[in-house]
Design a protein around this motif. Structure first.
Motif, PDB file in Angstrom:
ATOM      1  N   ARG B  11     -17.159 -15.831  -3.835  1.00 44.90           N
ATOM      2  CA  ARG B  11     -15.779 -16.071  -3.407  1.00 44.90           C
ATOM      3  C   ARG B  11     -15.497 -17.552  -3.121  1.00 44.90           C
ATOM      4  O   ARG B  11     -16.283 -18.231  -2.466  1.00 44.90           O
ATOM      5  CB  ARG B  11     -15.465 -15.262  -2.143  1.00 44.90           C
ATOM      6  N   MET B 669     -18.595  -7.268  -7.043  1.00 47.83           N
ATOM      7  CA  MET B 669     -19.125  -7.607  -5.717  1.00 47.83           C
ATOM      8  C   MET B 669     -18.054  -7.343  -4.644  1.00 47.83           C
ATOM      9  O   MET B 669     -18.338  -6.766  -3.584  1.00 47.83           O
ATOM     10  CB  MET B 669     -19.523  -9.090  -5.710  1.00 47.83           C
ATOM     11  N   ILE B 670     -16.832  -7.741  -4.946  1.00 46.17           N
ATOM     12  CA  ILE B 670     -15.743  -7.555  -3.976  1.00 46.17           C
ATOM     13  C   ILE B 670     -15.382  -6.078  -3.859  1.00 46.17           C
ATOM     14  O   ILE B 670     -15.161  -5.565  -2.760  1.00 46.17           O
ATOM     15  CB  ILE B 670     -14.534  -8.435  -4.358  1.00 46.17           C
ATOM     16  N   GLY B 673     -17.952  -4.440  -1.779  1.00 46.77           N
ATOM     17  CA  GLY B 673     -17.761  -4.840  -0.386  1.00 46.77           C
ATOM     18  C   GLY B 673     -16.638  -4.042   0.267  1.00 46.77           C
ATOM     19  O   GLY B 673     -16.747  -3.615   1.420  1.00 46.77           O
ATOM     20  N   GLN B 674     -15.557  -3.849  -0.479  1.00 48.72           N
ATOM     21  CA  GLN B 674     -14.446  -3.041   0.045  1.00 48.72           C
ATOM     22  C   GLN B 674     -14.904  -1.615   0.322  1.00 48.72           C
ATOM     23  O   GLN B 674     -14.530  -1.017   1.331  1.00 48.72           O
ATOM     24  CB  GLN B 674     -13.294  -3.011  -0.968  1.00 48.72           C
TER      25      GLN B 674
END
Lengths: 154, 786
Positions: B11, B669-670, B673-674
């Motif tokens: 990020r 990846m995001i 993560g969510q």
């Protein structure tokens, strides 16, 4: 009251009301707003800093109690570069909104000191005092494991 | 071949956060700034006979004290409700209470002082003459004839009734079923607790007559709209709302709050900037809460496992005032999801929105959809036990099949896509389901209480089209804006009306644009969260940003490519139809002649210089306002394993596996993560979290000491898997990814706990499954077994 505190290597002498919380002193008097405030009952750990080489919740310390102390905040953890713990949080997506992150990183760096092989269970137990609402802790644990290895017990 | 899309790109937001340079509202310091603190009611329900602020005003360092009457006399308006279904009855919500307080935490007066410590001192000097009244806190009890009335304007405390379907027809089908599962249960009140408490800073500029407000919000444009048309009356062209970094929201920062009226009003009154930062204790009694349903439900099922009918009645606690979108949650976002992943031929649902002396309840991560999934997945689990069927087999028997999409449910929604068998196949594989069953059965033989829970959930995210949403009662459409501006040097600014509060839009939207235009990610900035920088947009909630906001950006990129091709054709003296835009590197060449080409920067400069076709406007800037043709329907199969300590009732979550279909993925990846974060919030509801009021309306769980937030050692590592069935509702093929973890986490873990207690004959225990609740259930079971 007049106090003298060293923060991130710089010594400050200031007059404060005796009731001033250390976190307010850092944020409002010195402008070091990297240390966040997430609660008012010393539960969340967002305001964690290092004081004379221990991690403390700076909302639970009066500025006058830190008279003569040597403090490190998130801004001073690594000078200009990234500390292995900061790098590990970035590498492992150990943050989302970023608000608990400074406190989490400051707690974690002390947690792994002298324990490069720290286990998942030890990390989870050791971070109980820091609340994160975004990540579910999974990537935080991974980040701390990575950094612990890289720090090699430092 | 995409360079960025689908990749786990680190990020771009993170360097500032990990170094303590986040731009949160509480960090803002302006010259001559006053500090505000708010006097709040300690009573849940009381008349205000008078407010004496004389001692507070006399305190050294106090600048001013204002009461609700001061604001009302100055013409400050009521906080509006933005979702008004037919027949709704509403009442005013003044930013500071005028003659009556209606919940603990209701604001009564505001102090502005030179520093915040003095402001708090002054609060203690304000004398409020309260006349306490009886309170009501329960959603269903509030409708009783003798219940205390929260608002004179809302008889029987019932603001609205929202039915969907034909009750008689559904009950007819129910009565013909072989078996009916009936359940009365609660979906408990939750407190969102984003880690950054809300904050607001306002600066009135008397010279330009413009107001600037910094507020921690998920949708600054919407806040400006409501401030302008309802509360403050400052025209939109004189009002700028900025939300810099937002430290989490989970829905609670969607809404227009009293402090966003009080603080700007004070700034204008005093001619100086004013700052207010919520304490956590204030957040507990002022941030909108979530869930809080009382429900009676019936599921009809035949002996072969076929679902026949579903009938649901819900009393939804709205709290003391209707928050910005509150009535939408237990209606259009709840009942419309009752079909789950299943073919249920007859469905009826109705909800009553009731007023109580509690903090207002509004959208909290999932918003209506977790409540729908929990009720359906609990009923199905009980049905599986009653029929002695494997819970996954029972679900499979009723799945909507891949060739049945688009699928019209009996409750208004048209599902876009999915493959639920594939989803469960993968979930069984990722979790090691068969081994888990063996492990559980072995543990049971040893006398241990181990259970496995499954759930199959669906969500409607990325709402649209706007005319459907507004016809249901929404005061705004749910389209989104995306503008792509190519600067003369080839650098790019992307303006979006969505606003991240942890989702990483600065990364994912940059990935999208980088691939669409063939430029490096570093050349792209994402601009959001400032009404003076971005055109109107609706913000970030309901998992809409990628599906709706991302699509608007993508379409603007398409327009940029077309314009660049036309400019290149003009310069190369070739036909536009022969131009090829190479998305690998952002160059444009003539088909078949790669050396006749222009770079991205060449064309950017040409657009500046006007070296373009005669009938073309100069510059490279394109905007899109995307109104989605339908929702997207992410879906999930989650599986968990728990162990219950027989003696203490304490629960250990041993394993958690999740497979989700969120369509195409921009950044895995995001997305993961969510999901991980969402799952833990769902686990929090299943095992830990409960906003509890006593009968007098006192919040008993008003600190992190009393409200159990999930901590690092409450959860294990989760195993995640994914199937990708692209959504046909948007050209990116994405489905919402932000809420599924929370939606599925709760029923999955609750079902696991109930499975663990199944050998004791326990049928249902309301969540949260705290050690005390489960210990009680074990004790009752052993008493009835004796």
């Amino acid at each position: 009251m007049q106090i003298t505190i060293t923060v991130n290597g710089t010594t400050h002498t200031r007059d404060v009301e005796p009731r001033t919380l250390l976190v307010d002193f850092l944020r409002d008097h010195l402008g070091l707003t990297g240390t966040n405030i997430g609660c008012d009952t010393s539960q969340c750990g967002a305001c964690t800093i290092h004081m004379d080489s221990q991690s403390v919740k700076s909302c639970t310390v009066l500025a006058v109690q830190a008279d003569g102390a040597d403090l490190t905040t998130i801004e001073g953890l690594a000078n200009g570069s990234l500390h292995p713990m900061q790098q590990a949080f970035w590498d492992n997506h150990g943050l989302q909104c970023g608000y608990c992150t400074p406190g989490m990183i400051m707690s974690a760096t002390k947690l792994v000191e002298g324990n490069p092989g720290i286990s998942e269970a030890e990390i989870r137990h050791g971070l109980e005092g820091n609340i994160c609402r975004c990540t579910g802790y999974q990537n935080i644990v991974k980040a701390v494991q990575q950094a612990a290895g890289e720090m090699g017990g430092d | 071949m995409s360079k960025y899309m689908g990749k786990a790109v680190k990020r771009v937001e993170d360097p500032r956060f990990i170094q303590g340079r986040g731009k949160y509202v509480a960090n803002l310091k302006l010259a001559n700034m006053g500090h505000a603190a708010i006097k709040r009611s300690p009573f849940a329900h009381a008349k205000i006979n008078g407010v004496d602020a004389s001692a507070a005003k006399a305190l050294d360092g106090v600048i001013a004290v204002y009461t609700g009457q001061d604001l009302q006399a100055a013409g400050v308006g009521s906080l509006p409700c933005g979702f008004n279904p037919p027949g709704i009855v509403t009442a005013p919500h003044m930013p500071l209470a005028v003659d009556k307080v209606r919940h603990v935490g209701d604001g009564v007066a505001v102090v502005i002082a030179n520093d915040i410590y003095t402001a708090y001192d002054a609060l203690d000097l304000i004398e409020v003459d309260y006349e306490p009244l009886p309170a009501v806190v329960d959603a269903k009890k509030a409708t009783a004839a003798d219940a205390p009335q929260v608002h004179d304007e809302i008889p029987n405390n019932t603001s609205f009734h929202w039915p969907l379907g034909e009750s008689d027809t559904v009950m007819g089908a129910m009565n013909e079923s072989d078996h009916v599962v009936e359940l009365d249960f609660i979906n408990q009140r939750l407190i969102p607790n984003a880690m950054e408490p809300r904050a607001c800073v306002a600066e009135w500029n008397a010279f330009t007559e413009e107001m600037t407000v910094w507020t921690s919000s998920q949708n600054p444009h919407l806040i400006r709209l409501l401030m302008s048309m309802a509360t403050l009356g400052i025209p939109e062209n004189r009002l700028r709302v900025i939300s810099p970094d937002v430290g989490g929201g989970f829905g609670s920062k969607i809404f227009h709050y009293p402090e966003e009226v009080i603080v700007p009003w004070c700034s204008k009154q005093l001619g100086q900037p004013v700052k207010w930062v919520s304490t956590r204790s204030e957040a507990f009694v002022t941030d909108a809460h979530g869930r809080d349903h009382v429900t009676t439900a019936k599921l009809g099922v035949n002996n072969d496992g076929t679902f026949t009918a579903l009938h649901v009645q819900t009393w939804a606690n709205m709290g003391a005032y209707l928050s910005t979108f509150a009535p939408m949650i237990p209606t259009a976002l709840y009942i419309t999801l009752f079909s789950g992943l299943y073919k249920i031929p007859h469905i009826f649902g109705e909800s009553w929105g009731t007023m109580t002396n509690t903090v207002p309840v509004d959208a909290y991560r999932g918003a209506g959809r977790p409540e729908a999934s929990y009720l359906l997945e609990r009923l199905i689990d009980i049905a599986a036990r009653d029929l002695n069927m494997d819970p996954i087999e029972l679900r499979r028997k009723n799945f909507i099949q891949p060739d049945e999409f688009p699928y019209q449910t009996p409750v208004a929604m048209v599902y876009d896509s999915g493959d639920y068998d594939q989803l469960f196949d993968k979930a069984m594989e990722v979790s090691g389901y068969n081994e888990m069953i063996e492990e559980r059965d072995r543990a049971r033989q040893e006398g241990r209480l181990v259970g496995i829970g499954v759930s199959g959930c669906i969500e409607a995210s990325g709402a649209g089209p706007s005319k459907v949403v507004t016809s249901l009662g929404a005061g705004v459409g749910l389209w989104e804006h995306g503008l792509v501006r190519v600067h003369p040097t080839g650098k790019i600014s992307v303006l979006t009306g969505t606003h991240a509060h942890g989702q990483g839009h600065e990364t994912t939207f940059a990935q999208l644009v980088a691939d669409e235009l063939g430029v490096p990610m570093d050349d792209i900035e994402i601009v959001h969260g400032d009404t003076s920088k971005t055109p109107f947009g609706l913000g970030t909630y309901a998992s809409r940003s990628a599906a709706v906001g991302g699509t608007a950006i993508m379409k603007s990129c398409e327009k940029i490519r077309e314009k660049m091709k036309a400019i290149a054709a003009y310069q190369l003296e070739a036909a536009v139809e022969d131009m090829v835009y190479d998305q690998e590197n952002g160059t444009i060449h003539v088909q078949g002649s790669p050396d006749r080409s222009k770079t991205f920067v060449d064309i950017s400069v040409a657009a500046l210089m006007g070296h373009i076709p005669d009938d073309m406007e100069p510059s490279l800037e394109e905007a899109t306002f995307f109104d989605p043709p339908n929702f997207t329907f992410p879906n999930s199969a989650h599986i968990a394993m728990v162990e219950v300590d027989k003696e203490s009732g304490e629960i250990s979550l041993l394993k958690y596996a999740a497979v989700d279909d969120v369509g195409n993925v921009i950044n895995p990846m995001i997305v993961e993560g969510q999901l991980q974060g969402g799952i833990v919030q769902g686990v929090g509801q299943a095992l830990l979290e409960h906003g509890i009021y006593d009968e007098d309306g006192q919040l008993l769980t008003g600190t992190f000491l009393d409200y159990a937030m999930p901590r690092a050692d409450d959860v294990p590592m989760s195993a995640l898997g994914r199937i990708e069935i692209p959504s046909p509702s948007n050209p990116l093929g994405v489905k919402g990814a932000g809420e599924m973890g929370t939606i599925a986490g709760t029923p999955t873990v609750a079902n696991a706990v109930m499975d663990a207690l199944h050998p004791l004959g326990v049928r249902h225990v309301d969540i949260p499954h705290t050690a005390a609740a489960i210990h009680g259930a074990i004790q009752s079971a052993s008493v009835s077994a004796d």
